[in-house]
Design an enzyme around this catalytic site. Structure first.
Site, PDB file in Angstrom:
ATOM      1  CG  MET A  41      22.916  13.202   5.961  1.00 10.70           C
ATOM      2  SD  MET A  41      23.679  14.819   6.081  1.00 10.70           S
ATOM      3  CE  MET A  41      22.318  15.798   6.655  1.00 10.70           C
ATOM      4  CG  LEU A  44      17.727   6.043   9.774  1.00 14.24           C
ATOM      5  CD1 LEU A  44      17.970   4.550   9.560  1.00 14.24           C
ATOM      6  CD2 LEU A  44      18.017   6.809   8.481  1.00 14.24           C
ATOM      7  CG  HIS A  48      15.333   8.234   6.560  1.00 15.53           C
ATOM      8  ND1 HIS A  48      15.157   9.039   7.652  1.00 15.53           N
ATOM      9  CD2 HIS A  48      16.201   8.891   5.742  1.00 15.53           C
ATOM     10  CE1 HIS A  48      15.901  10.133   7.522  1.00 15.53           C
ATOM     11  NE2 HIS A  48      16.535  10.063   6.371  1.00 15.53           N
ATOM     12  N   GLY A 158      14.303  10.610  -2.033  1.00 11.88           N
ATOM     13  CA  GLY A 158      12.919  11.038  -1.899  1.00 11.88           C
ATOM     14  C   GLY A 158      12.559  12.203  -2.813  1.00 11.88           C
ATOM     15  NE  ARG A 198      13.930  21.132   9.211  1.00 13.89           N
ATOM     16  CZ  ARG A 198      14.567  21.508   8.124  1.00 13.89           C
ATOM     17  NH1 ARG A 198      13.892  21.753   7.031  1.00 13.89           N
ATOM     18  NH2 ARG A 198      15.860  21.635   8.116  1.00 13.89           N
TER      19      ARG A 198
HETATM   20  O1  PAF Z   1      19.191  13.662   1.871  1.00 16.27           O
HETATM   21  C1  PAF Z   1      20.101  13.456   2.686  1.00 16.27           C
HETATM   22  O2  PAF Z   1      19.887  12.946   3.791  1.00 16.27           O
HETATM   23  C2  PAF Z   1      21.527  13.860   2.319  1.00 16.27           C
HETATM   24  O3  PAF Z   1      21.548  15.058   1.630  1.00 16.27           O
HETATM   25  C3  PAF Z   1      22.299  12.773   1.571  1.00 16.27           C
HETATM   26  C4  PAF Z   1      21.694  12.496   0.196  1.00 16.27           C
HETATM   27  C5  PAF Z   1      22.320  11.499   2.382  1.00 16.27           C
HETATM   28  C6  PAF Z   1      23.744  13.216   1.350  1.00 16.27           C
HETATM   29  O4  PAF Z   1      24.413  13.448   2.552  1.00 16.27           O
END
Ligand code: PAF
Length: 292
Positions: A41, A44, A48, A158, A198
């Site tokens: 989402m 990053l 990520h 993850g 966080r």
């Molecule tokens: O883990 C996330 O960032 C979200 O839940 C995902 C898997 C991208 C779905 O929107």
């Protein structure tokens, strides 16, 4: 791969439509390239980056999707306020050697009223699902769309979001998605604290206490082989956390497959010790997968 002034660099594509991403991934696969999808989402961070690195190790081309999915936010959650540093994210992907970034608009992903919904049933009834009703149904809705539109060989998620991981693994299996679901292990600070965006909200004193969640989970996995019941093991650790000023949202041992709390532990079966705590207003989650 192209060469300019003797340096190697790759041209990363930024794609906004479902049609184009599908064609681009189909083309990569037709060219014999193995592809990985890393759904995100955006906003990053190191977590990520570790997913992207695993995806790069496993495949030739990594596709990162960036989409703040409205259907996984409950009313009152911070959908509007969710950070969207898209230029920074694209730059990070470029630096990490990502081949394609997929950044669809809301209209591109959702055409309007949805007449069919997902239901995670009991996989969503404990752990984080208990305090976020509807959340995992929204995650399934968007990831199902991503799997259909980004026909990659592999998708990386993850371990830190273990409930999400298990639910998506189950969907891929039950819906016959032709994609391998890969778990990326949780990255930890030296003192064991799971990395999370966080953590930056923690005061120095809270940061010092934060690794206690991981310590509690490790103690649970160690004590699991003893005669004590899962409830007794977990209660002891919960009390310890609370007495140190950590507010326990949940601390549980659940079955790896069903995500249901267990009354006893059996040899050879897989379990998850998972917890969520509050330090001030910051909610931290972590988990350990174990067997006895
Ligand atoms: O883990 C996330 O960032 C979200 O839940 C995902 C898997 C991208 C779905 O929107």
């Amino acid at each position: 791969m192209f060469t300019r002034t003797g340096l190697f660099f790759e041209i990363m594509k930024v794609i906004k439509t479902k049609r184009e991403i599908r064609q681009a991934v189909q083309k990569l696969r037709a060219d014999g390239r193995k592809t990985a999808l890393v759904p995100t989402m955006g906003a990053l961070h190191e977590g990520h980056v570790s997913l992207i690195k695993i995806a790069k190790e496993l495949t030739d081309d990594v596709i990162v999707s960036i989409f703040v999915n409205p259907t996984q936010f409950a009313p009152g959650e911070d959908f509007e306020k969710y950070p969207r540093p898209i230029e920074q994210d694209i730059e990070l992907c470029r630096n990490e050697g990502v081949s394609v970034v997929f950044t669809p608009s809301r209209e591109e992903m959702y055409r309007g009223t949805s007449y069919i919904s997902f239901d995670v049933k009991e996989l969503g009834s404990h752990l984080c699902g208990r305090s976020r009703p509807g959340h995992f149904n929204g995650v399934l809705q968007i990831v199902n769309k991503l799997f259909n539109n980004v026909p990659a060989d592999v998708a990386v998620f993850g371990q830190k979001d273990i409930q999400q991981f298990r639910i998506l693994e189950t969907m891929a299996d039950e819906f016959d998605h032709d994609i391998e679901i890969v778990m990326s292990e949780t990255i930890r600070a030296e003192d064991g604290l799971a990395l999370s965006s966080r953590n930056r909200y923690l005061s120095p004193e809270e940061r010092q206490k934060a690794p206690m969640l991981n310590e509690a989970l490790l103690s649970i996995t160690q004590k699991a082989a003893s005669d004590a019941t899962p409830t007794a093991i977990v209660t002891e650790q919960s009390q310890k956390l609370e007495s140190n000023g950590l507010k326990v949202d949940y601390l549980q041992i659940v079955d790896y497959n069903t995500l249901q709390p267990v009354q006893s532990l059996q040899n050879g079966k897989k379990y998850i010790a998972a917890g969520a705590i509050y330090l001030g207003n910051t909610r931290l989650i972590d988990n350990r997968i174990f067997q006895i």
